[in-house]
Write a protein that holds these residues in place. Sequence first.
Motif, short mmCIF file in Angstrom:
data_model
loop_
_atom_site.label_atom_id
_atom_site.label_comp_id
_atom_site.label_asym_id
_atom_site.label_seq_id
_atom_site.Cartn_x
_atom_site.Cartn_y
_atom_site.Cartn_z
N ALA A 129 0.83 -1.20 0.00
CA ALA A 129 0.00 0.00 0.00
C ALA A 129 0.86 1.26 0.00
N VAL A 130 1.91 1.27 0.81
CA VAL A 130 2.80 2.44 0.87
C VAL A 130 3.54 2.62 -0.46
N ALA A 131 4.03 1.52 -1.02
CA ALA A 131 4.73 1.61 -2.30
C ALA A 131 3.80 2.11 -3.39
N SER A 132 2.57 1.62 -3.41
CA SER A 132 1.60 2.08 -4.41
C SER A 132 1.27 3.55 -4.22
N ALA A 133 1.11 3.97 -2.97
CA ALA A 133 0.81 5.38 -2.69
C ALA A 133 1.97 6.27 -3.12
N LEU A 134 3.20 5.81 -2.92
CA LEU A 134 4.36 6.61 -3.35
C LEU A 134 4.40 6.76 -4.87
N VAL A 135 4.08 5.70 -5.59
CA VAL A 135 4.06 5.78 -7.04
C VAL A 135 3.00 6.78 -7.50
N VAL A 136 1.80 6.70 -6.90
CA VAL A 136 0.73 7.63 -7.26
C VAL A 136 1.14 9.06 -6.91
N LEU A 137 1.77 9.25 -5.76
CA LEU A 137 2.22 10.58 -5.36
C LEU A 137 3.26 11.14 -6.33
N ILE A 138 4.19 10.32 -6.78
CA ILE A 138 5.20 10.77 -7.74
C ILE A 138 4.53 11.18 -9.05
N LEU A 139 3.56 10.37 -9.51
CA LEU A 139 2.83 10.73 -10.73
C LEU A 139 2.04 12.02 -10.55
N LEU A 140 1.47 12.22 -9.37
CA LEU A 140 0.72 13.43 -9.09
C LEU A 140 1.62 14.66 -9.08
N ILE A 141 2.78 14.53 -8.48
CA ILE A 141 3.75 15.64 -8.46
C ILE A 141 4.18 15.98 -9.88
N ALA A 142 4.44 14.96 -10.69
CA ALA A 142 4.83 15.21 -12.09
C ALA A 142 3.70 15.92 -12.84
N PHE A 143 2.45 15.53 -12.59
CA PHE A 143 1.31 16.17 -13.24
C PHE A 143 1.22 17.64 -12.85
N ILE A 144 1.37 17.92 -11.56
CA ILE A 144 1.27 19.31 -11.10
C ILE A 144 2.40 20.15 -11.68
N LEU A 145 3.61 19.61 -11.69
CA LEU A 145 4.75 20.37 -12.22
C LEU A 145 4.63 20.63 -13.72
#
Length: 164
Positions: A83-99
């Motif tokens: 769950a933590v690993a999946s959340a980190l992947v989603v968070l990285i994708l979200l940061i890339a989207f925002i940037l």
Amino acid sequence: MTQTPRGFDPHDSKDALSSQHPGAADAPSAEEGHNTRPPSDGTDLVSGAPADSPSAQRVETPREGAPAAETRQVTRAGMVWVAVASALVVLILLIAFILQNQEYVQVKFFGLQGSVPLGIALFIAAVGGGVLVAIAGAARIIQLRLAAHRARVSRQAGQGTRRR
């Protein structure tokens, strides 16, 4: 007709190698010291009978000393790690989207007006939608717990009157 040598195991790296590379089957294996390639005259390796005859059918016997298949146990720690690993992947994708979406857009909401980066505006909208879903889910859970509590109380009250 192609024949498979007796004892062929496609999961064994040595046998799999010889099946993937035809030239590798010509060389004798270090353990057996003989050619593992089937005869070209169409006879069975075990009985020497023609490959089409019923006596050419072979019976597979399990290898001695072969380890049993391991069963993996799912633990809470393993589930938390996934769950933590999946959340980190989603968070990285979200940061890339925002940037990648830094262009400012005009946003209007109930008379309020402002200029916000597009990525941030979409993120705020997504969080707002998640909050609404969480509120609806919490309301349904409370409703189900109250119904279960009422059923439990009525069941206990019904059992109490029967005993007397």
